[in-house]
Design a protein around this motif. Structure first.
Motif: not given
Length: 276
Positions: A155-175
């Motif tokens: 699913l992370l491949d599907l939404v284009g975020l496989r590289e963020k698998i270990t990130a926490h929400p505060t490390q991510l943009s709103g999108g």
């Protein structure tokens, strides 16, 4: 066994046939929702067919989000009946066979067919992306953790975020957070995906990325979608049917090319001229 909602279409673009029963997946029958004397939904009748993408448009306060909240059992109806997959959601059979208001246990069982992406992302801040996506499948559906994690990676491949698998929400943009929320909803393998103004909390430059992900899901899978949005171009692109709401009623319904190109109701024309 129900069709996997992420099953791909064939090369001709036709969704594979589901072995689930055909027909109405969602049905509202004379549904009323009121708060005191204020009527939000006024004897509402509509159906959504299995595999359809239906978008609800209309002014703020017309009752669109209330429909999604009723389906998620975040609100209870005042009158009428809601059916999901041929089974009552709002009611259950009593000892004498008559319908009575549904228990929480009954609603939880039927609600497993439904996933929802909210305006706010509501990710668990103490969990990383992988944990956010796998927590519910493991603890609610009882899926093996290794299987849930493999599904999460797909699913992370599907939404284009496989590289963020270990990130926490505060490390991510709103999108990025909203794309994780989409993956989290799909991880529960819902038959129906509800989308409630999923870009309204995003900065304008982040909206396109989230809408592109949803377009890909709409065009490449056979999951049923019920979407509330003010993004009219998105509605035109992904919808099989568009329903125009005003004052808790559907005043016009049809194919997107009809609603956007040749609306019949004056209120629809007024609304579209204001938002397009």
């Amino acid at each position: 066994m129900a069709t996997d909602p992420l099953q791909k279409t064939d090369p001709e673009g036709v969704a594979p046939k589901s072995d689930a029963a055909p027909g109405h997946l969602v049905q509202f029958d004379e549904v009323v929702k009121r708060y005191g004397d204020h009527v939000v939904l006024d004897h509402l009748n509509f159906t959504v067919q299995r595999g359809q993408h239906v978008t609800l448009i209309g002014p703020s306060g017309s009752g669109k989000t209330t429909i999604l909240r009723l389906l998620m059992t975040l609100e209870r109806i005042s009158e009428g009946l809601i059916m999901v997959g041929g089974q009552p959601l709002s009611h259950m059979a009593g000892p004498d066979g008559s319908l009575k208001p549904a228990s929480e246990k009954h609603q939880r069982r039927i609600r497993k067919k439904i996933g929802m992406v909210f305006q706010q992302f509501n990710l668990f801040p103490n969990m990383n992306v992988l944990q956010n996506i796998t927590e519910a499948p493991v603890n609610v559906l009882g899926i093996d953790r290794a299987e849930a994690e493999e599904r999460a990676k797909e699913l992370l491949d599907l939404v284009g975020l496989r590289e963020k698998i270990t990130a926490h929400p505060t490390q991510l943009s709103g999108g990025q957070q909203q794309r994780v929320a989409i993956a989290r909803a799909l991880a529960m393998r819902p038959e129906i995906l509800l989308l409630d103004e999923v870009t309204s909390a995003l900065d304008p430059e982040l909206v396109a990325g989230v809408l592109d992900v949803l377009r890909d899901i709409a065009h490449s899978t056979d999951i049923t979608m019920l979407c509330v949005t003010h993004e009219m171009n998105f509605a035109r692109d992904i919808s099989d049917r568009v329903m125009m709401f005003d004052s808790g009623r559907v005043i016009e319904s049809g194919a997107p090319e009809k609603i956007f190109g040749d609306p019949k109701h004056e209120r629809t024309r007024e609304f579209l001229s204001a938002v397009l």
